[in-house]
Design an enzyme around this catalytic site. Structure first.
Site, PDB file in Angstrom:
ATOM      1  N   HIS A  51       0.797  -1.234   0.000  1.00 30.36           N
ATOM      2  CA  HIS A  51       0.000   0.000   0.000  1.00 30.36           C
ATOM      3  C   HIS A  51       0.828   1.283   0.000  1.00 30.36           C
ATOM      4  CE1 HIS A  51      -3.406  -2.523   0.245  1.00 30.36           C
ATOM      5  NE2 HIS A  51      -3.606  -2.559   1.540  1.00 30.36           N
ATOM      6  N   HIS A  85      -9.837   2.013   0.364  1.00 31.07           N
ATOM      7  CA  HIS A  85      -9.717   0.940   1.353  1.00 31.07           C
ATOM      8  C   HIS A  85     -10.783   1.013   2.450  1.00 31.07           C
ATOM      9  CE1 HIS A  85      -7.666  -2.214   3.593  1.00 31.07           C
ATOM     10  NE2 HIS A  85      -6.755  -2.285   2.649  1.00 31.07           N
ATOM     11  N   GLU A 113     -11.554  -3.946  -2.809  1.00 30.85           N
ATOM     12  CA  GLU A 113     -10.615  -2.971  -3.360  1.00 30.85           C
ATOM     13  C   GLU A 113     -10.404  -3.223  -4.846  1.00 30.85           C
ATOM     14  OE1 GLU A 113      -7.005  -3.436  -0.871  1.00 30.85           O
ATOM     15  OE2 GLU A 113      -8.407  -4.459   0.440  1.00 30.85           O
TER      16      GLU A 113
HETATM   17  C1  BGC Z   1      -4.591  -6.435   2.173  1.00 30.45           C
HETATM   18  C2  BGC Z   1      -4.432  -7.157   3.468  1.00 30.45           C
HETATM   19  C3  BGC Z   1      -3.940  -6.177   4.453  1.00 30.45           C
HETATM   20  C4  BGC Z   1      -4.897  -5.045   4.555  1.00 30.45           C
HETATM   21  C5  BGC Z   1      -4.349  -3.985   5.450  1.00 30.45           C
HETATM   22  C6  BGC Z   1      -5.568  -5.341   2.341  1.00 30.45           C
HETATM   23  O1  BGC Z   1      -5.689  -4.616   1.175  1.00 30.45           O
HETATM   24  O2  BGC Z   1      -4.986  -7.305   1.149  1.00 30.45           O
HETATM   25  O3  BGC Z   1      -3.532  -8.224   3.352  1.00 30.45           O
HETATM   26  O4  BGC Z   1      -3.728  -6.746   5.692  1.00 30.45           O
HETATM   27  O5  BGC Z   1      -5.103  -4.474   3.320  1.00 30.45           O
HETATM   28  O6  BGC Z   1      -5.156  -3.682   6.414  1.00 30.45           O
END
Ligand code: BGC
Length: 388
Positions: free
Chosen positions: A143, A217, A353
């Site tokens: 991310h 998210h 997402e």
């Molecule tokens: C991911 C998870 C991750 C989360 C973070 C998601 O987009 O796929 O693996 O733990 O984001 O909170």
């Protein structure tokens, strides 16, 4: 004396107006009923440790759907929609204060970038130059790194739209910020339409070849008072998903969902197969995978539909993206207390997402995430709310 008094009043009014600005933007077509309007209001939400002010905007549509967004991380802090009885409830996880958002939170409601999802070993190569990113998820990059777009301050402005209300968020990510090449100019527009849709449009341009994969998210729970999302029914418009390694990096295979717990072609509860003995489920401790959407990359298509039988709430997701990461909140463990003192336990929210595939910069067979100077990154995702 009188003039002084009048000037003071005028100043007070002006100050008040900049602090709390309310704009009624558009009238509902005449129905003979009470006139309902869309509105955008702005308030101060808090102050960052560096002294910068964070604003929060409230967008309301003509049917009473209300969304709050703050300039820190472009985070959707609340989203209130009616249930089948017309009672409004907040269907996203989040906190009441900015201070809570500044603690270590799992990206609640945020805009994710420069690269949503994982990049293996925090490395990728463009034109023979290797770029090194933060390894902030074991040895992988997740991310956007240590300070991704979820942790920066966005510049907000209201935007005029025909059938609703909109907020434009802009951010300039500097060349080599978090290790990514190119000055990237990003605009994310949240539009709340009077057809009960939240449209998210992401645009970006660069001055140097780079990679981009932006997403949203939000953790949804269509039954805000329920413990978890396991009884909500999900449908995914995907014949295949991307199996992953133990560290959640796609193996490169596009695996057919038929005969696996990953088959959501027909709507089923999230909980139905989540406890099956399955290697892929064990790697994610539940669902934490990218589904390969049926239909064309770049054209708007149905991606997912989520239904909560108890409240009657339905959320459909449409997107121009080729994939959707369905994450069933497996890392939530009750240690976070959110809005209204609610403890966020195991699987108390889920993320849908929309995005390009994880680790695409290292997987040449995946749709490309490369953005060149002169090109525009432009993707749209729509969340449509209704009841049945
Ligand atoms: C991911 C998870 C991750 C989360 C973070 C998601 O987009 O796929 O693996 O733990 O984001 O909170």
């Amino acid at each position: 004396m009188k003039t002084y008094y009048l000037t003071a009043v005028l100043f007070a009014l002006l100050a008040c107006n900049t602090k709390q600005k309310k704009q009624e933007e558009q009238k509902e077509p005449a129905t003979g009923e009470k006139e309902v309007r869309t509105s955008v209001t702005r308030e101060k939400f808090g102050t960052l440790p560096d002294g910068k002010e964070v604003e929060r905007y409230t967008l309301t549509n003509t049917n009473g759907i209300e969304m709050k967004v703050m300039t820190y991380g472009g985070i959707i802090t609340s989203l209130k929609t009616p249930d089948k009885e017309g009672k409004t409830g907040d269907i996203v996880l989040g906190f009441d204060t900015l201070e809570d958002y500044l603690q270590k939170v799992p990206y609640f409601g945020a805009i994710i970038g420069r690269y949503g999802n994982r990049i293996a070993n925090g490395k990728f190569t463009l034109d023979d130059t290797e770029y090194t990113l933060a390894q902030n998820d074991g040895k992988n990059h997740l991310h956007g790194g240590n300070k991704g777009f979820d942790k920066v301050l966005w510049k907000a402005s209201e935007a005029k739209v025909d059938n609703g209300t909109a907020l434009k968020l802009r951010y300039k990510s500097k060349d080599m910020e978090e290790g990514y090449p190119g000055n990237l100019d990003i605009t994310v527009t949240y539009t709340l339409t009077n057809n009960d849709e939240l449209k998210v449009n992401y645009r970006a341009t660069t001055d140097k070849k780079t990679v981009v994969n932006l997403t949203q998210h939000s953790y949804f729970n269509l039954a805000p008072d329920s413990e978890n999302i396991l009884s909500q029914e999900l449908q995914l418009n995907a014949d295949a998903f991307l199996p992953v390694s133990k560290t959640l990096i796609p193996t490169g295979e596009l695996k057919k969902v038929g005969g696996t717990p990953f088959d959501f072609r027909q709507s089923k509860t999230v909980g139905k197969d989540i406890e099956q003995q399955d290697e892929q489920l064990s790697y994610g401790n539940g669902y934490d995978h990218c589904w390969v959407l049926n239909g064309e990359n770049g054209s708007m298509k149905k991606a997912a539909s989520l239904y909560d039988p108890s409240s009657g709430r339905v959320m459909e997701v449409l997107t121009t993206e080729p994939g959707i990461q369905f994450y069933s909140g497996n890392f939530l463990d009750g240690s976070l207390t959110g809005k209204g003192n609610k403890k966020y336990g195991f699987r108390s929210g889920l993320c849908l997402e929309t995005q390009h595939y994880p680790d695409a910069p290292n997987q040449p067979d995946f749709p490309t995430t490369v953005l060149n100077p002169g090109e525009e990154y432009n993707t749209t995702t729509v969340f449509k709310f209704s009841v049945k």
